[in-house]
Design a protein around this motif. Sequence first.
Motif, short mmCIF file in Angstrom:
data_model
loop_
_atom_site.label_atom_id
_atom_site.label_comp_id
_atom_site.label_asym_id
_atom_site.label_seq_id
_atom_site.Cartn_x
_atom_site.Cartn_y
_atom_site.Cartn_z
N HIS A 1 -27.62 2.42 -6.61
CA HIS A 1 -27.82 3.32 -5.28
C HIS A 1 -28.67 4.51 -5.97
CE1 HIS A 1 -25.29 1.25 -2.81
NE2 HIS A 1 -24.17 1.22 -3.93
N GLU B 1 -23.95 -8.19 -3.56
CA GLU B 1 -22.59 -8.22 -4.12
C GLU B 1 -21.76 -9.47 -4.05
OE1 GLU B 1 -23.79 -3.83 -4.04
OE2 GLU B 1 -23.92 -5.72 -2.76
N VAL C 1 -26.76 -3.40 -10.46
CA VAL C 1 -25.69 -3.76 -9.38
C VAL C 1 -24.40 -4.02 -9.79
CG1 VAL C 1 -25.20 -5.27 -7.44
CG2 VAL C 1 -27.44 -4.73 -7.83
N GLY D 1 -22.77 -1.00 -10.55
CA GLY D 1 -22.71 0.06 -9.51
C GLY D 1 -23.54 1.37 -9.44
#
Length: 169
Positions: A17, A79, A11, A14
């Motif tokens: 996903h 986040e 996370v 990034g």
Amino acid sequence: FIMGGLYSATVVAGVHHMYTVIDVAQLGLYGKTYWLPLASAANIAQGAAALAVALKTKNQKTKSMAVPSAMSCFMGITEPAIFGVNLRHIKVFICGSIGGACGALMTSIFHLGATATGVTGIFAILLHLNQPVQYIVSMLVAMGVAFLLTWIFGYKAEKPAAAKTASNA
């Protein structure tokens, strides 16, 4: 266990996903995804670590950031807690990651699989209606480990500003 512990680091980078591809592939192959419960455990654990900070701190600024960001984690969005609270106190982030690892281990022991991909956290129980008790137990383990480790080892409440200046004088 390993991926549950490393999930929060992805996370930070990034790249989390990309795991939707794993979810979709597992759904196609097995009819359920084993990745989503692992991600839920990691997210909820980071929230529990932030909640421990919120309850332990005397600093109103820290508390005002930690409480809503912990709630956000419980809903699947990590986040704010990771970047706003947990990484500022690296031990807190590590305690959250250990909690995520333990929760993910439980999901593996239970062979817990989600019937679809989507939201993580509390509302992901809707994707685990075939094993709701196992989902709840796994998330409680993630929360409990992260919270306790953060409370005991991960965060030391800072002295209030007035006490700091008095002790420095």
